[in-house]
Every structure is written in structure tokens, then in C-alpha cells.
Design a protein around this motif. Structure first.
Motif: not given
Length: 574
Positions: A423, A470-471, A474-475, A504-505, A507
Motif C-alpha cells: 500500500e 479497497r483503495k 475509498e476514493k 465492498q460493503s 467487510k
């Protein structure tokens, strides 16, 4: 160990499952019904369910429109027009959202729009199981929708895809549809350095009538155990010779998969400047480099626009596709470009008098903007390009500002590619310090690796896929594609893409994914399979020390030119 009989395994993981009591037996009394005004995608769904039942049972249920059945029969209702029959509703307006409700004597598959109904059908097919010799499904309600708008594969123009037939591409699209992947990006032109038999690696998948000299013949040599002899096979890509790209696009639409071409230039570009040297970049002595373009020569854009026109007019417009990938990555000097002197470094940036007056950054920026304007005028509403060159030149903010001034910001997508597991790497300038252009208002997709080197040491890309999805989520990224050449050996990577691009909801980590995957694929043998997958991961996880070492034992890395080694390189001695 046997799987719990009540456990429901669906890929990708739905947002919500409401369990009811018992199972519904699918017997010969069941009929499949669609609305007489149904969208073709919903009709496709109805017949797809019938086909799957026939594959499992050897009998095929009737498929009828709703004017040909009575309400007293056992019916599988397929379509958004049967939404009123559901006992619940979906509060999400996503066109791919759906509800699947299974109860005694009645099953309803209804989407917010036809794509949602189609995915309800894919979930239905996954739920079909034999229990005690009878085909059945659990009685339940599935309420579902995706988190990423676009989810799919970028299949590069390389060995493997170049020999895929039309049926192979259709099989790939069917596989994608079964995992609710809705986007297929096909690299149709790309060039790389010398690797085999002192030949530049070049692939063109589309015949261009305006530029008949553009062809990429290949010769491969292999040993045939049946013939007990070495065989040489010379060929052109099958998509090129049979010219079936339009048929691939059309079939994708039947399966809710958008198919888009990716056509590179500047970097990854040797074929066009070699065959049409009048637009090639030139060196300090005025000689064409056959790598890259002269960007101040008006014939360069004239050539590219004619190529774009032909692709759009012949393949995209007839299929109502308004996506185009212009790529434009890795525009820099390389070894392995000149077959006469493989170690010589060749620069794609032109040294002519006019180009020398300008900075590389200005030339690149102007070239990109002219292409964006042109494609927009041609009706392309999603113009996509890789991130690395525009960020390497520190042009991202300037690019976003210009797009906003010209009201083009919503027509351009930056695709952020990264194939590693760390990351921290995403915090560099190349990735907009982890922001992926989100603060600049740019549309953004993320591109992990899905499996590229099927001719090399096997690689598990799970960590990379999981990280990038995931990233990206988030963006606020709207799309995700895995870069690949497509091979079924990367099956688990594709399932990982499906799982975490759709949902993605919830986890979940990779350990939970691997257990679910083992249960889904291997059934009651899943515990043994899980141990095998864990052992495989220690050898194959991309970026890990063990996989990196094992990869050096294969020929592939020695196919490249090295500045300090003789070429062709000595393998396995080296």
C-alpha cells in the motif's frame, strides 16, 4: 468435512439474503415466463435459466410470455414488470440491482432494469443444486446491487489472446457474465521490446483497410510429441484474419458485457512508425527511430484520426458503444527496440527541429487534448487513458483544469494501474499520493493485475486485487479492470475480482474469501483444497520473496535484452 446444507454460497457475495424455511423443488411442472414486452436481455435471462436446467436434468422447461400461462401454474417469473409480485422492494436505484424471491410454487427474478434481471438469473443458476436426487433451490430472498459501476478485465494483445477464436471470446464473456463482470477491454494494438528470435513484440488485432501494411505476423516453434518433430507455425491473430471484433461486441451486449477497444500510441508503438516512417520520431541525425511519433508533424494526428475513425465507424457505432481506450502509457527510451543493435537505447521523443523547440510535457499534453477533443466530437463519451505518463510528467492537475474549462471532464477516465501488494507504493506522485485524482474531479478506475504471465511461474494476485479494490472504493472509483491475458489458471484471481468489485460493503478479508472459494469450487473436499491453496499461496503470491526467486528459474525474464549480457541470453546457464 461436509458443507453445512443450509449455507448459501454465491459469487459475488450479495448485499442481503433473507432465509425462508425449506427448499423449492424444480420439477417438470415449472414454466419460465417473461413479459411479452420484455427487453432482449430479460428474454436472454429466461432462456439462459431454461438452458441451465436442461444441462443439469436433461429436460428443458417451457419458456413463454405472460399471455400464455395461468396464475395457477408453477412459474419462474423473469423481468422487471413482475416487480409487483415481490414481497419486498429494493431501495437502491442501481440499474444492476435486483431481487430474487423463491417461495413455494413461485419464483420471481426482477431487476431495477434489464441488467438487474439478468444478474438475478445468474444468481438463480448458482443456487441450483441437487439434493437427494432432485433439483432444488433454497427458499429465500436475495436483495443485491454492485458497489463498482464497471467491473471486468483488460485482456492484453499478447500471445494467447492472439489465437482466440470467436467462440473462445464468447466463452470468456459467458464466464465473466456468470461472475457479474460487465466490462471487457481488449487491447487491439500494442508493441513491446525484442524478446524472441530477435523480433520486436507487436500485436495488431484489427485489420485497418486504410493502412493495409499494418500486420503482425508471428512464427512460433514448438516440439510435437505426436509428430516427434519440431514444428514451425506462422500465423496472424485470429481476430485480425477473421475480422470478428464487431461480433464480440454484439455478443457482449447480449450478456451485459460492454466490450471496448484499447489502441496505444507514442509508447508501445513501433509498428506504425516503422511501416509509415514519414510520421516516425527522428533522432539527432534526422533518421527515423521507428519508435514513437513526430508530434509536430500534422500527418501524425491525421493518421491516428483515420485509424480511430475506422474503428469507431466499423465496430463501435453499429453496436452503440461509446467507450475508447487511448492508453498512452510508458512513453520513454528503451533497449530492445532496434533488431540490428538490441542493446542500443532508442528514444520515442522526436528530435526534429520543431519538436526540439517544445518540451516533452507540452508535446504530450497537446497530443492528448487533441485526441480527447476529436473522440468527443466523434461521439465517444468515455475516453480512457492510463495514469502513469501524465503523472510522471506532473500534468495531472493541468489536465483536469483544461478538461473542466472545455466541459470534457466527465468524458475522460484516468485508469490507475498498480500490480504490487504494498500500500505504501500508492503514496507516490505516480498515484496522485494515493488520491487517484479524486480531489481534482477526475473520473477514475483502478487496475490491479489479474494474471498476465501464464507462460511464467504461476502468480496469485489476490493481495494486489484486494488492495486496489479497497483503495479505489475509498476514493470513489467508478470502475475496476484487472490487467491480464486471460487464462483459466488464474481462476481464483478472477473470482477475487468479482467478489470485491461487487461487494465492498461487507467487510471480509482474503482468508474468508479463500474459504468461501474452496467451498464453492471443491464442495465437501474444501478443507483439503484450502490447505492446498494455502500451500500454493506460499509459492505463488506475487511480490513475495519465494515467488520472485522461483520466477528467475523460468526462461521468460531472460528473453529481455540486458545491457551487460550477450543477446540472445544464455539460458539456463546464466
Amino acid at each position: 468435512m461436509e458443507i453445512d446444507d443450509t449455507e448459501v454460497l454465491i459469487f459475488p457475495e450479495p448485499k442481503e439474503i433473507i432465509h425462508k424455511y425449506g427448499d423449492e423443488i424444480i420439477d417438470k411442472d415449472y414454466k419460465i415466463v417473461y413479459d411479452y414486452n420484455a427487453d432482449p436481455l430479460e428474454v436472454e435471462t429466461a432462456f439462459g435459466i431454461a438452458k441451465r436446467i436442461e444441462e443439469l436434468t436433461k429436460w428443458r422447461p417451457q419458456v413463454l410470455d405472460n399471455h400464455k400461462v395461468s396464475g395457477r401454474q408453477k412459474i419462474i417469473f423473469v423481468g422487471m414488470n413482475f416487480k409487483h409480485m415481490l414481497s419486498t422492494k429494493l431501495d437502491i436505484n442501481d440499474p444492476e440491482g435486483y431481487i430474487l424471491e423463491i417461495e413455494e410454487g413461485k419464483i420471481v427474478l426482477s431487476g431495477n432494469a434489464p441488467p438487474g434481471t439478468f444478474y438475478a438469473g445468474e444468481t438463480f443458476k448458482q443456487l441450483l443444486k441437487f439434493k437427494k436426487g432432485r433439483l432444488s433451490l433454497p427458499r429465500l430472498i436475495v436483495k443485491d446491487w454492485p458497489d463498482y459501476r464497471y467491473r471486468g478485465l483488460y485482456v492484453e494483445s499478447k500471445w494467447g489472446p492472439d489465437l482466440m477464436s470467436l467462440d473462445d471470446w464468447k466463452e470468456l464473456i459467458d464466464f465473466m457474465a456468470s461472475l457479474k463482470l460487465n466490462f471487457l477491454d481488449i487491447g487491439v494494438y500494442g508493441c513491446w521490446v525484442i524478446q524472441y528470435e530477435n523480433q520486436i513484440t507487436e500485436f495488431l488485432f484489427l485489420p485497418l483497410k486504410n493502412y493495409p501494411k499494418l500486420k503482425t505476423p508471428k512464427t512460433i516453434t514448438y516440439y510435437s510429441p505426436m509428430r516427434k518433430a519440431w514444428i514451425k507455425l506462422s500465423y496472424l491473430p485470429r481476430m485480425f484474419t477473421e475480422d470478428f471484433f464487431s461480433e464480440v461486441i454484439a455478443y457482449g451486449k447480449k450478456r451485459n458485457v460492454i466490450v471496448r477497444p484499447a489502441f496505444n500510441s507514442l509508447g508501445h508503438n513501433t509498428l506504425i512508425p516503422r511501416e509509415y516512417p514519414e510520421i516516425s520520431a527522428i533522432d539527432e541525425n534526422g533518421n527515423p527511430t521507428y519508435y514513437g511519433f513526430c508530434l509536430t508533424n500534422p500527418k501524425t494526428l491525421e493518421t491516428m484520426f483515420k485509424i480511430y475513425d475506422e474503428i469507431i465507424d466499423r465496430y463501435l457505432k453499429p453496436n452503440n458503444i461509446d467507450f475508447f481506450h487511448i492508453e498512452l502509457d510508458e512513453v520513454y527510451a528503451l533497449r530492445g527496440i532496434d533488431p540490428k543493435d538490441p542493446k542500443r537505447i532508442v528514444d520515442p521523443w522526436c528530435k526534429c527541429i520543431e519538436c526540439s523547440k517544445r518540451t516533452k510535457e507540452d508535446l504530450f499534453f497537446e497530443y492528448v487534448m487533441k485526441i480527447v477533443r476529436y473522440l468527443s466530437e466523434k461521439g465517444i463519451n468515455k475516453i480512457c487513458m492510463w495514469n502513469d505518463q501524465i503523472t510522471r510528467m506532473n500534468l495531472l492537475e493541468k489536465f483536469a483544469t483544461q478538461l473542466k474549462e472545455e466541459n470534457l471532464i466527465n468524458k475522460v477516465v484516468i485508469e490507475w494501474w498498480y500490480y504490487g501488494p504494498d500500500e505504501k507504493d500508492l503514496e507516490s506522485n505516480i498515484f496522485d499520493f494515493g488520491n487517484f485524482g479524486s480531489k481534482l474531479g477526475l473520473n477514475r478506475w483502478v487496475i490491479p493485475m489479474g494474471g498476465y504471465y501464464f507462460w511464467w511461474m504461476y502468480q496469485s494476485l489476490l493481495k494486489n486485487i484486494y488492495l486496489m479494490l479497497r483503495k479505489g472504493f475509498e476514493k470513489g472509483a467508478e470502475g475496476v479492470l484487472t490487467y491480464c491475458t486471460f487464462d483459466h489458471s488464474f481462476h481464483r484471481n478472477y473470482f477475487c475480482l468479482s467478489e470485491f468489485s461487487w461487494n465492498q460493503s461487507k467487510k471480509r478479508d482474503l482468508n474468508q474469501f479463500n474459504e468461501k472459494y474452496a467451498k464453492f469450487v471443491f464442495g465437501d473436499e474444501y478443507e483439503k483444497a484450502l490447505k492446498a491453496l494455502e500451500a500454493l499461496e506460499t509459492l505463488s503470491s506475487a511480490g513475495d520473496e519465494v515467488n520472485s526467486f522461483l520466477s528467475t528459474l523460468f526462461y521468460y525474464p531472460y528473453s529481455y535484452v540486458h545491457p551487460d549480457k550477450i543477446y540472445p541470453r544464455s539460458y539456463p546457464q546464466e
